[in-house]
Enzyme design. Structure first.
Site, PDB file in Angstrom:
ATOM      1  N   ASP A 188       1.464   7.890  -1.895  1.00 16.95           N
ATOM      2  CA  ASP A 188       1.202   7.325  -0.572  1.00 16.95           C
ATOM      3  C   ASP A 188       2.488   7.138   0.232  1.00 16.95           C
ATOM      4  O   ASP A 188       2.500   7.292   1.449  1.00 16.95           O
ATOM      5  CB  ASP A 188       0.481   5.986  -0.710  1.00 16.95           C
ATOM      6  CG  ASP A 188      -1.009   6.161  -1.032  1.00 16.95           C
ATOM      7  OD1 ASP A 188      -1.480   7.309  -1.057  1.00 16.95           O
ATOM      8  OD2 ASP A 188      -1.688   5.140  -1.244  1.00 16.95           O
TER       9      ASP A 188
ATOM     10  N   ASN B  13       1.596   1.719   8.242  1.00 15.64           N
ATOM     11  CA  ASN B  13       1.043   0.648   7.418  1.00 15.64           C
ATOM     12  C   ASN B  13       1.269  -0.732   8.024  1.00 15.64           C
ATOM     13  O   ASN B  13       0.320  -1.463   8.289  1.00 15.64           O
ATOM     14  CB  ASN B  13       1.666   0.678   6.019  1.00 15.64           C
ATOM     15  CG  ASN B  13       0.764   1.306   4.983  1.00 15.64           C
ATOM     16  OD1 ASN B  13      -0.311   1.798   5.292  1.00 15.64           O
ATOM     17  ND2 ASN B  13       1.196   1.300   3.744  1.00 15.64           N
ATOM     18  N   ASP B  14       2.535  -1.089   8.184  1.00 16.30           N
ATOM     19  CA  ASP B  14       2.813  -2.465   8.597  1.00 16.30           C
ATOM     20  C   ASP B  14       4.233  -2.643   9.111  1.00 16.30           C
ATOM     21  O   ASP B  14       5.112  -1.818   8.895  1.00 16.30           O
ATOM     22  CB  ASP B  14       2.568  -3.447   7.433  1.00 16.30           C
ATOM     23  CG  ASP B  14       3.284  -3.054   6.153  1.00 16.30           C
ATOM     24  OD1 ASP B  14       4.434  -2.601   6.222  1.00 16.30           O
ATOM     25  OD2 ASP B  14       2.681  -3.192   5.059  1.00 16.30           O
TER      26      ASP B  14
ATOM     27  N   ASP C 189       8.134 -17.579   4.400  1.00 16.13           N
ATOM     28  CA  ASP C 189       8.939 -16.440   3.972  1.00 16.13           C
ATOM     29  C   ASP C 189       8.860 -15.261   4.935  1.00 16.13           C
ATOM     30  O   ASP C 189       9.657 -14.326   4.834  1.00 16.13           O
ATOM     31  CB  ASP C 189       8.488 -15.966   2.583  1.00 16.13           C
ATOM     32  CG  ASP C 189       8.890 -16.944   1.489  1.00 16.13           C
ATOM     33  OD1 ASP C 189       9.578 -17.941   1.797  1.00 16.13           O
ATOM     34  OD2 ASP C 189       8.517 -16.720   0.321  1.00 16.13           O
TER      35      ASP C 189
ATOM     36  N   THR D 189      -4.482  -2.610   2.679  1.00 14.77           N
ATOM     37  CA  THR D 189      -4.525  -2.591   1.208  1.00 14.77           C
ATOM     38  C   THR D 189      -3.122  -2.541   0.596  1.00 14.77           C
ATOM     39  O   THR D 189      -2.987  -2.361  -0.611  1.00 14.77           O
ATOM     40  CB  THR D 189      -5.338  -1.385   0.711  1.00 14.77           C
ATOM     41  OG1 THR D 189      -4.871  -0.195   1.348  1.00 14.77           O
ATOM     42  CG2 THR D 189      -6.815  -1.577   0.999  1.00 14.77           C
ATOM     43  N   ALA D 190      -2.094  -2.714   1.421  1.00 15.81           N
ATOM     44  CA  ALA D 190      -0.719  -2.693   0.923  1.00 15.81           C
ATOM     45  C   ALA D 190      -0.189  -4.129   0.815  1.00 15.81           C
ATOM     46  O   ALA D 190      -0.828  -4.986   0.213  1.00 15.81           O
ATOM     47  CB  ALA D 190       0.146  -1.815   1.831  1.00 15.81           C
ATOM     48  N   TYR D 191       0.951  -4.411   1.411  1.00 13.14           N
ATOM     49  CA  TYR D 191       1.572  -5.737   1.303  1.00 13.14           C
ATOM     50  C   TYR D 191       0.634  -6.831   1.822  1.00 13.14           C
ATOM     51  O   TYR D 191       0.565  -7.941   1.285  1.00 13.14           O
ATOM     52  CB  TYR D 191       2.883  -5.728   2.081  1.00 13.14           C
ATOM     53  CG  TYR D 191       3.813  -6.897   1.831  1.00 13.14           C
ATOM     54  CD1 TYR D 191       3.546  -7.870   0.867  1.00 13.14           C
ATOM     55  CD2 TYR D 191       4.989  -7.019   2.565  1.00 13.14           C
ATOM     56  CE1 TYR D 191       4.414  -8.932   0.651  1.00 13.14           C
ATOM     57  CE2 TYR D 191       5.864  -8.074   2.352  1.00 13.14           C
ATOM     58  CZ  TYR D 191       5.566  -9.022   1.396  1.00 13.14           C
ATOM     59  OH  TYR D 191       6.431 -10.071   1.183  1.00 13.14           O
TER      60      TYR D 191
ATOM     61  N   GLN E  96      10.117   1.211   4.603  1.00 11.99           N
ATOM     62  CA  GLN E  96      11.033   2.349   4.499  1.00 11.99           C
ATOM     63  C   GLN E  96      12.257   2.240   5.389  1.00 11.99           C
ATOM     64  O   GLN E  96      13.328   2.728   5.034  1.00 11.99           O
ATOM     65  CB  GLN E  96      10.277   3.651   4.805  1.00 11.99           C
ATOM     66  CG  GLN E  96       9.151   3.933   3.805  1.00 11.99           C
ATOM     67  CD  GLN E  96       8.380   5.192   4.119  1.00 11.99           C
ATOM     68  OE1 GLN E  96       8.364   5.673   5.246  1.00 11.99           O
ATOM     69  NE2 GLN E  96       7.704   5.747   3.115  1.00 11.99           N
TER      70      GLN E  96
END
Length: 290
Positions: free
Chosen positions: A75, A148-149, A178, A189-191, A246
Site C-alpha cells: 500500500d 491517506n492523511d 499528541d 483504515t490507516a493511522y 512519507q
C-alpha cells in the site's frame, strides 16, 4: 465509479523501493503484460534498483506516455505512486507483492486473470478523495497533496501540542494532546483507525478529524463534509506535519495549515468483483470463526 478506459496499450510500472528481490516477480509480470499485447514501461529509479534496462523512462515521461500506471509492492508503494503522479490523473492498478492490501489488492497469482479482465473491460475505476493542502507562511504557500492523511504531531516526545482548528474560517475547537489526524475515507483504515477513528467507506467524500491521545475526554473524532475548508494553527509551538507518512514539514507559530478536498480524485483500477467489506473482514479478522 468512472467509465472504463478506451486504451490499455501501455502500462507504467513503479516497484517498491529498496526491494531488489522483487526483480524476478516484476519480470514474470512483465512477460504476462507483454504476452497480452500491453507494452511495459519502468520508472528509472525502479529500473536502477533491479538492474532493468528495457523500457526505462524518467518518472514524469513514463506518466505522460502510459495509459495506466501499475504499483508493484504494498500500500505504501501505491500511495507514493498516486501522489507523485497526481497531476497526470492516470488510473493506478495495484499489485501486492506481500499480503492482501487495502489499496494494492491484486495478488501475484491473480495477475494473468486480472490482465485478461482488463482487456475484456471487466473492471471498474473508483475515484477516491484526495486532500489538497498548503502551509501558509509569510504570505507564501507550500502546497502538497495527500491520499491517506495529514498528521499534525509534536516534534519531541516530551511536548504536548496545542492546535486551533477552524472550519470555513470560523474557530470551533482547540486540540491538546499528541496531535491530530485529518484523514480521507481511504486513509480511515490507516493511522486514523489505530487512533480510534471510524472506518468510512472509501468512495465517501468527507474528512475525518481524529485527535491523538487527547488531554480531554470530551475530544472525539469528527467527520466533516468534503466541501469545507479546514484551517489549523499552532499558536505557540513548532509542530511537525506528516503527509501520508512519507513527507514531513515543520510548521511554526504564525503559520497556518489549510486543507480542502481536491477537485479531482485519485483513480484506482479494481476488479469488478472486488468487495471492500470482504477485504475489511479479512484484514481486521471480523466475523465468527466457528
Amino acid at each position: 465509479m468512472k467509465k472504463r478506459l478506451i486504451d490499455l496499450k501501455i502500462a507504467g510500472f513503479t516497484i517498491k523501493p529498496n526491494a531488489p528481490e522483487i526483480a524476478q516477480i516484476f519480470n514474470d509480470i512483465k512477460d504476462i503484460f507483454e504476452t497480452h499485447g500491453i507494452k511495459v514501461l519502468l520508472s528509472a529509479s525502479s529500473a536502477k534498483m533491479i538492474g532493468q534496462t528495457d523500457g526505462v523512462m524518467k518518472f514524469d515521461e513514463m506518466c505522460q506516455e502510459a495509459d495506466f500506471l501499475v504499483s508493484l509492492g504494498g500500500d505504501g508503494t501505491l500511495l507514493s505512486l498516486v501522489r507523485k503522479s497526481y497531476k497526470y490523473h492516470k488510473p493506478v492498478f495495484g499489485i501486492n507483492a506481500g499480503n492482501l492490501g487495502f489499496l494494492a489488492d491484486i495478488k501475484i497469482e491473480e495477475v494473468n486473470e486480472c490482465v485478461l479482465n482488463l482487456l475484456k473491460g471487466a473492471y471498474r475505476i473508483d475515484e477516491r478523495m484526495m486532500i489538497e493542502g498548503y502551509i501558509l507562511r509569510d504570505g507564501k504557500k507550500e502546497a502538497f497533496y495527500a491520499f491517506n492523511d495529514v498528521v499534525i504531531t509534536r516534534p519531541t516526545i516530551s511536548k504536548m501540542v496545542k492546535i486551533d482548528a477552524l472550519i470555513d474560517g470560523i474557530w470551533f475547537n482547540t486540540y491538546r494532546g499528541d496531535g491530530l489526524i485529518i484523514s480521507t475515507p481511504t486513509g480511515s483504515t490507516a493511522y486514523n483507525l489505530a487512533a480510534g477513528g471510524p472506518i468510512i467507506y472509501p468512495l465517501t467524500k468527507a474528512f475525518i478529524m481524529t485527535p491523538i491521545s487527547a488531554h480531554s475526554l470530551t475530544q472525539r473524532p469528527l467527520v466533516v463534509p468534503f466541501d469545507f475548508t479546514i484551517t489549523l494553527k499552532s499558536p505557540k509551538d513548532t509542530v511537525v506535519i506528516m503527509i501520508d507518512g512519507q513527507d514531513d514539514y515543520e510548521m511554526y507559530s504564525g503559520d497556518a495549515l489549510v486543507i480542502k478536498g481536491a477537485t479531482i480524485g485519485a483513480r484506482l483500477i479494481h476488479q469488478k468483483e472486488q468487495n471492500y467489506f470482504a477485504v475489511l473482514k479479512e484484514k481486521l479478522s471480523w466475523g465468527d470463526k466457528e
